[in-house]
Scaffold this motif. Structure first.
Motif, PDB file in Angstrom:
ATOM      1  N   ARG A  15      71.180 115.755 100.589  1.00  0.00           N
ATOM      2  CA  ARG A  15      70.568 116.655 101.531  1.00  0.00           C
ATOM      3  C   ARG A  15      71.388 116.805 102.830  1.00  0.00           C
ATOM      4  O   ARG A  15      71.150 117.839 103.424  1.00  0.00           O
ATOM      5  N   LEU A  18      74.039 119.442 102.387  1.00  0.00           N
ATOM      6  CA  LEU A  18      73.072 120.678 102.530  1.00  0.00           C
ATOM      7  C   LEU A  18      72.940 121.057 103.769  1.00  0.00           C
ATOM      8  O   LEU A  18      73.112 122.337 104.253  1.00  0.00           O
ATOM      9  N   ALA A  19      72.237 120.420 104.558  1.00  0.00           N
ATOM     10  CA  ALA A  19      72.244 120.602 106.162  1.00  0.00           C
ATOM     11  C   ALA A  19      73.217 120.864 106.867  1.00  0.00           C
ATOM     12  O   ALA A  19      73.139 122.030 107.429  1.00  0.00           O
ATOM     13  N   ILE A  22      74.332 124.800 105.062  1.00  0.00           N
ATOM     14  CA  ILE A  22      73.497 125.760 105.080  1.00  0.00           C
ATOM     15  C   ILE A  22      73.202 126.109 106.467  1.00  0.00           C
ATOM     16  O   ILE A  22      72.986 127.351 106.826  1.00  0.00           O
ATOM     17  N   ILE A  28      69.595 129.717 100.368  1.00  0.00           N
ATOM     18  CA  ILE A  28      70.992 129.150  99.875  1.00  0.00           C
ATOM     19  C   ILE A  28      71.385 130.362  99.098  1.00  0.00           C
ATOM     20  O   ILE A  28      70.828 130.923  98.196  1.00  0.00           O
ATOM     21  N   CYS A 143      68.621 124.407  95.792  1.00  0.00           N
ATOM     22  CA  CYS A 143      67.426 125.024  96.434  1.00  0.00           C
ATOM     23  C   CYS A 143      66.235 123.781  96.489  1.00  0.00           C
ATOM     24  O   CYS A 143      65.410 123.667  97.393  1.00  0.00           O
ATOM     25  N   HIS A 146      66.845 121.592  99.144  1.00  0.00           N
ATOM     26  CA  HIS A 146      66.781 122.209 100.426  1.00  0.00           C
ATOM     27  C   HIS A 146      65.294 122.073 100.706  1.00  0.00           C
ATOM     28  O   HIS A 146      64.844 122.461 101.887  1.00  0.00           O
TER      29      HIS A 146
END
Length: 172
Positions: A15, A18-19, A22, A28, A143, A146
């Protein structure tokens, strides 16, 4: 997701990645997956432990051969057990543990070139749906991570309380 729910620190690392990648984008995109190295390692580790087909399609020996000290006669049907290969302690240290970090260094790939990780087979009989599956698994996992915050209930402890699995609200 089951492996990530059982390994919250791994989920937190994914995560965080991703942060960072993204950033403030609302969605995404498929092009983002190439930058998500830890997420790619999670997918490889998942394919190692949970191959889509534990036994690959049967092969037939064209000639009498010797493999691993065993004679395989001409015409014999050969089944490749990728489930067992993924848990072989001669190939993988701590083979029963979910450790995506093992794929961060090195070039092990599941596209049929590395026989220690071949969940879709290799060569001419490789799964024809592999490119689509690989793209969709990475994108769907990204996804889910996220948009949702999943965790096991604290009362589960060591017992597996999958029937009481809880997902947090959508993180829009």
């Amino acid at each position: 997701m089951a492996e990530l729910l059982q390994n919250p620190s791994t989920m937190a690392k994914a995560r965080d990645e991703l942060a960072q990648v993204i950033d403030s984008k609302p969605e995404i995109e498929e092009s983002d997956v190439g930058e998500l190295k830890y997420l790619q390692a999670i997918v490889k580790e998942t394919f190692r432990l949970h191959p889509p087909a534990p036994l690959l399609l049967p092969r037939q020996a064209e000639t009498t051969s010797e493999i691993g000290g065993y004679e395989v006669p001409k015409g014999a049907r050969v089944l490749v057990n990728v489930w067992a290969i993924g848990r072989d302690s001669k190939v993988w240290p701590d083979p029963e543990k979910f450790l995506p970090e093992r794929f961060l260094e090195g070039e092990i790939d599941f596209r049929g070139r590395c026989f220690e990780l071949a969940p879709f087979g290799s060569g001419r009989r490789m799964c024809p749906g592999m490119p689509l599956a690989v793209r969709m698994v990475h994108l769907m996992l990204a996804c889910l991570l996220h948009r949702f915050e999943g965790r096991l209930p604290t009362e589960c402890g060591e017992e597996r309380g999958w029937d009481r699995l809880k997902f947090g609200t959508i993180l829009s």
